[in-house]
Design a protein around this motif. Sequence first.
Motif, PDB file in Angstrom:
ATOM      1  N   SER A 297       0.851  -1.194   0.000  1.00  0.00           N
ATOM      2  CA  SER A 297       0.000   0.000   0.000  1.00  0.00           C
ATOM      3  C   SER A 297       0.892   1.252   0.000  1.00  0.00           C
ATOM      4  O   SER A 297       1.733   1.417   0.901  1.00  0.00           O
ATOM      5  CB  SER A 297      -0.915  -0.011   1.235  1.00  0.00           C
ATOM      6  N   TRP A 298       0.684   2.104  -1.011  1.00  0.00           N
ATOM      7  CA  TRP A 298       1.448   3.369  -1.132  1.00  0.00           C
ATOM      8  C   TRP A 298       0.443   4.521  -1.069  1.00  0.00           C
ATOM      9  O   TRP A 298      -0.337   4.741  -1.985  1.00  0.00           O
ATOM     10  CB  TRP A 298       2.240   3.369  -2.427  1.00  0.00           C
ATOM     11  N   THR A 299       0.427   5.246   0.082  1.00  0.00           N
ATOM     12  CA  THR A 299      -0.630   6.234   0.325  1.00  0.00           C
ATOM     13  C   THR A 299      -0.040   7.575   0.797  1.00  0.00           C
ATOM     14  O   THR A 299       1.129   7.661   1.232  1.00  0.00           O
ATOM     15  CB  THR A 299      -1.618   5.729   1.395  1.00  0.00           C
ATOM     16  N   VAL A 300      -0.895   8.614   0.735  1.00  0.00           N
ATOM     17  CA  VAL A 300      -0.545   9.956   1.251  1.00  0.00           C
ATOM     18  C   VAL A 300      -0.709   9.938   2.766  1.00  0.00           C
ATOM     19  O   VAL A 300      -1.831   9.810   3.282  1.00  0.00           O
ATOM     20  CB  VAL A 300      -1.425  11.049   0.623  1.00  0.00           C
ATOM     21  N   ASP A 301       0.389  10.058   3.471  1.00  0.00           N
ATOM     22  CA  ASP A 301       0.341  10.071   4.935  1.00  0.00           C
ATOM     23  C   ASP A 301       0.076  11.493   5.461  1.00  0.00           C
ATOM     24  O   ASP A 301      -0.633  11.665   6.466  1.00  0.00           O
ATOM     25  CB  ASP A 301       1.665   9.539   5.483  1.00  0.00           C
ATOM     26  N   LYS A 302       0.616  12.510   4.748  1.00  0.00           N
ATOM     27  CA  LYS A 302       0.418  13.905   5.159  1.00  0.00           C
ATOM     28  C   LYS A 302       0.679  14.812   3.970  1.00  0.00           C
ATOM     29  O   LYS A 302       1.556  14.520   3.157  1.00  0.00           O
ATOM     30  CB  LYS A 302       1.372  14.256   6.301  1.00  0.00           C
TER      31      LYS A 302
END
Length: 319
Positions: A297-302
């Motif tokens: 999973s490659w997501t926008v953390d901030k």
Amino acid sequence: MADEDRMRADSRAGGGSSEVPVSHRRPGVTAGQPRIALRRLADSYRRRRWAVTGLAVFACVVGLGAYLGTRNGPEPGDDLAGRSGVPVGASRPTGFPGVEGRTGDAGPATPGLRPRQRPPSPDPTPSVSAPAVPPAPSVPPALSVTRTEAPGEIDLTVVGHRDWMHWGLRGTSVVRKRGGSGEIVDAGGRGARVGWDGNQELVSWRDGTPERSVRGSSNGVYTCGAGNGFSLAIAGSGEPRTVQLYAGTWMARGRLDVRLSTGGPASTVRLEDPYTSKSAQFTIRFQLPKGARLLVSWTVDKVFTPHCGNVGLQAVAVR
């Protein structure tokens, strides 16, 4: 002969009786009987003698057969009956020699059982079974993740000899390895995907589908907003595998979460740049049995800007 002639002459001359003296007659044969009658009489005697002899022989044969038919088993006290263990009068089936009662067997056969059958032993010998072969030790799941700077040029044909995928060649389209293993699965993810052609890394391949060959593509896709991103899955094969993931951020912090579908080890790696874009090559090494999957999973953390802080994705390869 001379005496007989004189007697016949005297008889004729004296007119006396013609009777021949008793001492010169043959029993049962008259003087005028022909010789053929004698032969027939002898043949009749011979035939009667042969008939009587044949009847006597036939009677003997019949008597012998009847006598043999009454002896269908050994007589009581016969040594053979004592050795074979077969009851008197019982016949043994053809083809089974008399070995049931020999020393060392389980004992004489029980009447009424078929040959070689035995009643169960009161204390049967326990059977010895072969030791169970222990199952081959299973390989425990393995997982490791490292991050390095992305190379300026990436050849997917070389780094992904098992399977690879590329995103964004035309809009949000996907190109796959032609004849690849199909181990890589695009599982979607949250947020809308947008195509982009301004990446600093150039990607090439020579075995793609539907686009067979491309050289130096800067295209990719991205998605904006915290919590949005991409989800991938790579199938296990029982052998060690290496995954190369080419991704980046723009004015955001990206979070890479890697775990195994079977549970066990998991890893999280972050990449961020609050002011501009940043790219990386993530190397994932794992080993899983067939049927299990590596989950990525490659997501926008901030985000660091209200203007679409995002994470981007170019390609992934498996070898």
